[in-house]
Design an enzyme around this catalytic site. Structure first.
Site, short mmCIF file in Angstrom:
data_model
loop_
_atom_site.label_atom_id
_atom_site.label_comp_id
_atom_site.label_asym_id
_atom_site.label_seq_id
_atom_site.Cartn_x
_atom_site.Cartn_y
_atom_site.Cartn_z
N PRO A 9 89.49 -28.41 146.31
CA PRO A 9 90.48 -27.29 146.57
C PRO A 9 90.43 -27.23 148.13
O PRO A 9 89.25 -27.26 148.55
CB PRO A 9 89.83 -26.10 145.86
N ASN A 10 91.72 -26.95 148.39
CA ASN A 10 92.00 -26.59 149.94
C ASN A 10 91.80 -27.69 151.13
O ASN A 10 92.05 -27.66 151.99
CB ASN A 10 90.91 -25.55 150.58
N ARG A 17 93.72 -25.29 157.82
CA ARG A 17 92.42 -24.40 157.64
C ARG A 17 91.39 -24.76 158.56
O ARG A 17 90.74 -25.73 158.78
CB ARG A 17 92.17 -25.39 156.30
N TYR A 22 86.91 -27.62 160.44
CA TYR A 22 87.19 -29.09 159.59
C TYR A 22 88.41 -29.83 160.45
O TYR A 22 88.73 -30.98 160.08
CB TYR A 22 88.07 -28.63 158.33
N ASN A 73 85.00 -35.38 147.60
CA ASN A 73 84.58 -34.18 148.12
C ASN A 73 84.96 -33.26 147.17
O ASN A 73 86.22 -32.50 147.27
CB ASN A 73 85.37 -34.17 149.41
N ALA A 76 84.47 -26.52 147.68
CA ALA A 76 83.53 -25.40 147.12
C ALA A 76 83.18 -25.60 145.66
O ALA A 76 82.06 -25.12 145.38
CB ALA A 76 84.73 -24.07 146.91
N GLU A 97 79.17 -38.60 147.84
CA GLU A 97 79.65 -37.25 148.06
C GLU A 97 79.91 -37.00 149.51
O GLU A 97 78.97 -37.61 150.47
CB GLU A 97 78.69 -36.28 147.50
N HIS A 99 81.05 -34.77 152.68
CA HIS A 99 81.42 -33.10 153.10
C HIS A 99 81.69 -33.47 154.68
O HIS A 99 81.05 -33.93 155.36
CB HIS A 99 80.27 -32.13 152.93
N ARG A 106 75.42 -24.26 157.20
CA ARG A 106 76.41 -23.17 157.13
C ARG A 106 75.62 -22.16 156.08
O ARG A 106 74.32 -21.90 156.11
CB ARG A 106 77.68 -23.76 156.49
#
Ligand code: DQA
Length: 143
Positions: A9-10, A17, A22, A73, A76, A97, A99, A106
């Site tokens: 998502p996103n 964003r 990002y 990725n 969330a 994976e 990110h 974070r």
């Protein structure tokens, strides 16, 4: 060698964003970069993005016996989705994976990665180059 790149998502909102986290590059440019990297690495690539957990589970299941490695990725869903974790474990494909941001620096809720438990490599905080590194890893492994 065929790689499936899955974005959660996103990620399609890249460029718009939170650019301070990002970056300014948009999702379409990322797709172009991935195509170019696949060409250079001499592998096939398919890119897929969804905002829906079950749709991502479906896509992972379909990868079984069609795909040689996954770059994911989960966005969330990284921090919540046992369903995606189980799907990755079910197909048993080599998975990396990615990110974009350094999640380790974070919020507390980003410190757990369920999906990462099914991944043999994790590339964190390298920006969009992380996808390139993940593809390189899978191609190297496949040789
Ligand atoms: C992300 C990090 C996640 O915590 C976040 O929910 C995202 C993007 C990253 O690429 O840095 O959507 O996966």
């Amino acid at each position: 060698m065929k790689i499936l790149v899955i974005n959660g998502p996103n990620i399609n909102m890249l460029g718009v964003r939170e650019p301070e986290i990002y970056g300014n590059q948009n999702y379409e440019t990322l797709l172009c970069d991935i195509e170019q990297w696949a060409y250079e690495l001499n592998c096939e690539v398919e890119c897929f993005q969804s905002n829906h957990e079950g749709v991502i589970v479906d896509k992972i299941q379909q990868a079984y016996s069609e795909i040689d490695g996954i770059v994911i990725n989960p966005a969330a869903y990284t921090h919540t989705s046992i369903a995606i974790l189980d799907a990755l474990k079910a197909v048993g494909l080599p998975t990396v994976e990615v990110h974009i941001s350094d999640v380790t620096k974070r919020e507390d809720f980003r410190q757990i990665s369920y999906t990462g438990m099914a991944c043999e490599e994790h590339i964190i905080g390298k920006g969009l180059e992380g996808y390139h590194l993940a593809m390189q890893y899978l191609c190297e492994k496949y040789k």
